[in-house]
Structures are given as structure tokens and as C-alpha cells.
Write an enzyme that holds these catalytic residues in place. Sequence first.
Site, PDB file in Angstrom:
ATOM      1  N   SER A 213       5.264   7.151   2.533  1.00 11.30           N
ATOM      2  CA  SER A 213       4.174   8.131   2.664  1.00 11.30           C
ATOM      3  C   SER A 213       2.973   7.567   3.409  1.00 11.30           C
ATOM      4  O   SER A 213       2.233   8.314   4.054  1.00 11.30           O
ATOM      5  CB  SER A 213       3.755   8.650   1.294  1.00 11.30           C
ATOM      6  OG  SER A 213       3.458   7.588   0.412  1.00 11.30           O
TER       7      SER A 213
ATOM      8  N   ASP B  51       8.068   5.217  -0.595  1.00 11.31           N
ATOM      9  CA  ASP B  51       8.641   6.414   0.026  1.00 11.31           C
ATOM     10  C   ASP B  51       8.163   6.648   1.453  1.00 11.31           C
ATOM     11  O   ASP B  51       8.359   7.728   2.011  1.00 11.31           O
ATOM     12  CB  ASP B  51       8.318   7.650  -0.819  1.00 11.31           C
ATOM     13  CG  ASP B  51       6.818   7.862  -1.021  1.00 11.31           C
ATOM     14  OD1 ASP B  51       6.016   7.122  -0.400  1.00 11.31           O
ATOM     15  OD2 ASP B  51       6.440   8.760  -1.799  1.00 11.31           O
TER      16      ASP B  51
ATOM     17  N   GLU C 274      -2.368   9.529   3.610  1.00  5.72           N
ATOM     18  CA  GLU C 274      -2.759   8.265   2.986  1.00  5.72           C
ATOM     19  C   GLU C 274      -3.406   7.296   3.976  1.00  5.72           C
ATOM     20  O   GLU C 274      -4.323   6.552   3.622  1.00  5.72           O
ATOM     21  CB  GLU C 274      -1.542   7.603   2.337  1.00  5.72           C
ATOM     22  CG  GLU C 274      -1.015   8.367   1.142  1.00  5.72           C
ATOM     23  CD  GLU C 274       0.218   7.738   0.531  1.00  5.72           C
ATOM     24  OE1 GLU C 274       0.456   6.531   0.759  1.00  5.72           O
ATOM     25  OE2 GLU C 274       0.962   8.443  -0.175  1.00  5.72           O
TER      26      GLU C 274
ATOM     27  N   HIS D 162       0.818  -1.210   0.000  1.00  3.46           N
ATOM     28  CA  HIS D 162       0.000   0.000   0.000  1.00  3.46           C
ATOM     29  C   HIS D 162       0.858   1.268   0.000  1.00  3.46           C
ATOM     30  O   HIS D 162       0.387   2.327  -0.429  1.00  3.46           O
ATOM     31  CB  HIS D 162      -0.950   0.005   1.199  1.00  3.46           C
ATOM     32  CG  HIS D 162      -2.166  -0.848   0.999  1.00  3.46           C
ATOM     33  ND1 HIS D 162      -3.450  -0.380   1.194  1.00  3.46           N
ATOM     34  CD2 HIS D 162      -2.294  -2.139   0.606  1.00  3.46           C
ATOM     35  CE1 HIS D 162      -4.314  -1.349   0.925  1.00  3.46           C
ATOM     36  NE2 HIS D 162      -3.629  -2.435   0.579  1.00  3.46           N
TER      37      HIS D 162
ATOM     38  N   THR E 214      -1.389 -15.604   0.083  1.00  4.45           N
ATOM     39  CA  THR E 214      -1.150 -16.891   0.726  1.00  4.45           C
ATOM     40  C   THR E 214      -0.981 -16.744   2.234  1.00  4.45           C
ATOM     41  O   THR E 214      -1.061 -17.722   2.971  1.00  4.45           O
ATOM     42  CB  THR E 214       0.090 -17.579   0.119  1.00  4.45           C
ATOM     43  OG1 THR E 214       0.204 -18.900   0.651  1.00  4.45           O
ATOM     44  CG2 THR E 214       1.371 -16.824   0.446  1.00  4.45           C
TER      45      THR E 214
END
Length: 332
Positions: free
Chosen positions: A80, A78, A93, A70, A200
Site C-alpha cells: 500500500s 500489502d 500513504e 513502512h 545499523t
Amino acid sequence: MAPPPHPPAILLLLRFLICSSILLLTESALTLDYYSVSCPRFAQIVQDAVTDKQITNPTTAAATLRVFFHDCFPNGCDGSVLLSPTPFNPSPERTSDINLSLPGDAFDLLVRAKTALELACPGVVSCSDILAEAARDLVTMVGGPYYPVYLGRRDSHISKASLVDPFLPRSNMTVSQLIDLFASRGFSVQEMVALLGAHTVGFSHCKEFATGIYDYSKSSSYDPSYNPRFAQGLQKACANYKQDSTVSVFNDIMSPNKFDNLYYQNLPKGLGLLASDRAIYIDPRTRPYVEAYAADQARFFRDFAAAIQKLSLYGIKTGRKGEIRRRCDAVN
């Protein structure tokens, strides 16, 4: 003796361009031994933090792998996604709808690793490098492949929820939507199927697949692509999901805490948890890769390692384009 003549302007310009190029290469190059001098115990410190956390909380591996994806997939690796809300940036985010369920185990691991690294070599190691290294260590720790992690990333100053929502795969996406999304980030269909093999390990919240197991149609309460017994079991397991949003089910019910190829072996049996999982077995563009990985774990491991290493280098920030955060959840 007369002084030497001044070099012509074109020579000065050439020297400037060469020096600038050298500086740019120095700032932008990621290497496997980036911290060998500045923080020689980097790998061991991260490994110690990873081991302690995974032993205490066995879901840490899947949690960290998810946070890593993500972070990297929308706008590059980076760090973020690690930034917390502030009065100056109330919607980073982490506050986007799809990121609200990111597991806390991964964030806690990064706090522990960063704290230890700041004590050993303050102001040297980026949070994005810690996340990349920890994700690889955890994949290996739970039985998955080893792959080299190139280091030297810088942490982003920018984190906005609006920049990630359109660029992360959803559990209800069609195969065409998934292919287009991964292609927009430079990944082939084969690389996409290999990366989906990360399912998995870990779990998904019932709300992610509830529409497939309750009141699916007038003729069936569940999606017929499910194995009937599996669907009935999911209905029982998720019966209280509207009252308790944390109710969840393992992605791979056969070996939920082991990184292996059983995820792919489950799909032909109707044991794929998410609609997108089952769809990649049904669609003729992705099914050959599912079948290949189900039959050959070594091939899956090889392709997964190559794809996730490629992901780890996507959109990185180096040199003056980022910073080394003192804390992973806040810009300096």
C-alpha cells in the site's frame, strides 16, 4: 434399479464447508516455493535487480528496508505504501508526513524488478512479494542474516495517509510509547529492540534529531546523553539543515554500509543518532537486549531474522482480498 437417494441436507452442507475450507486454505497459504511453477525465475530476477541497484547506489539496502517496514508495520505487508497519488486518491500513504522522506532508490528498484518480472511472467508476481524478497536479499547482501521469505501476498487496493500516521514509530518517541506501539502489532520488547537494529545501515535527516543538538537547554546546547565530540560533529554536519532539508547523517557512524551489531555497541558510548536510539540503552526494560546484542552479533542476527520474518507476515492479503498489480504504483 432405483436411483440412489439424494444426500441429506446436512451432508450437502458438510461438503460445502469442506470445499470452502479447501478453497480458503488454497487462497491464503503462503509458501517458500509459491512461484516455482508460475514464475520459476522469480528469485533470480529479483536478485539481479537488487545486485545491479545496490552496486550503483549503495544506499539502496537501507532505503528498501525502510520502505518495507513502512509498508508492513501500519496495516500489513500489502504494497500500500507504493501507490502514488491520483485524482481519485490524492492522499495515499506515500503522502503522509512521515513517508515523504522515503528514499527513491527503493521505489526505483521495485520498478525495475517489476518490469523484468512482467516480461518474464506477466500478471503473476505481486509488488508486496517483490518488496519482501528484495528487502531480505539486500539485508544479506550488506552482511546481515539470511531468512526464508514466504510468498503469495496480494497487493492492496487501499492506501490512505490517515491510516499510517498514528502507527509508525517516531524518532522522538519515549521507550514506553515505542513499547506500546510495537505491542499493538504483536511484537515483544525483545523483538522491538532487534528490529531497531536495522538502524545499523542507512541515514537520518538532520531535522529528525536537530532538537537534541541545538539549543537543547539553558545549560547545554546539546542533549547530554550524546557523546560530546559526536554532538559537536553533528552540529557542524547539520549546520545548514534548515536551508537544505536533505542534509543527513549516517545512523551508524562506525560502519554505515554494513549490517552488523555496531549500532548496539555505539549506544553505551553516546553515539546513538536518534533520541529513541539512545533511550533504549538508558531504559531498564530495553537495555538488557541492547547489551546482549552488542556482545553477541550472532544472537542479534538470529533474533533480527526471526522478528523481520514475523513482520513480513503481518497483515498480509491473499486470494481475493487483494490483486496482482500490473504496476507497483497504481491499482489495476
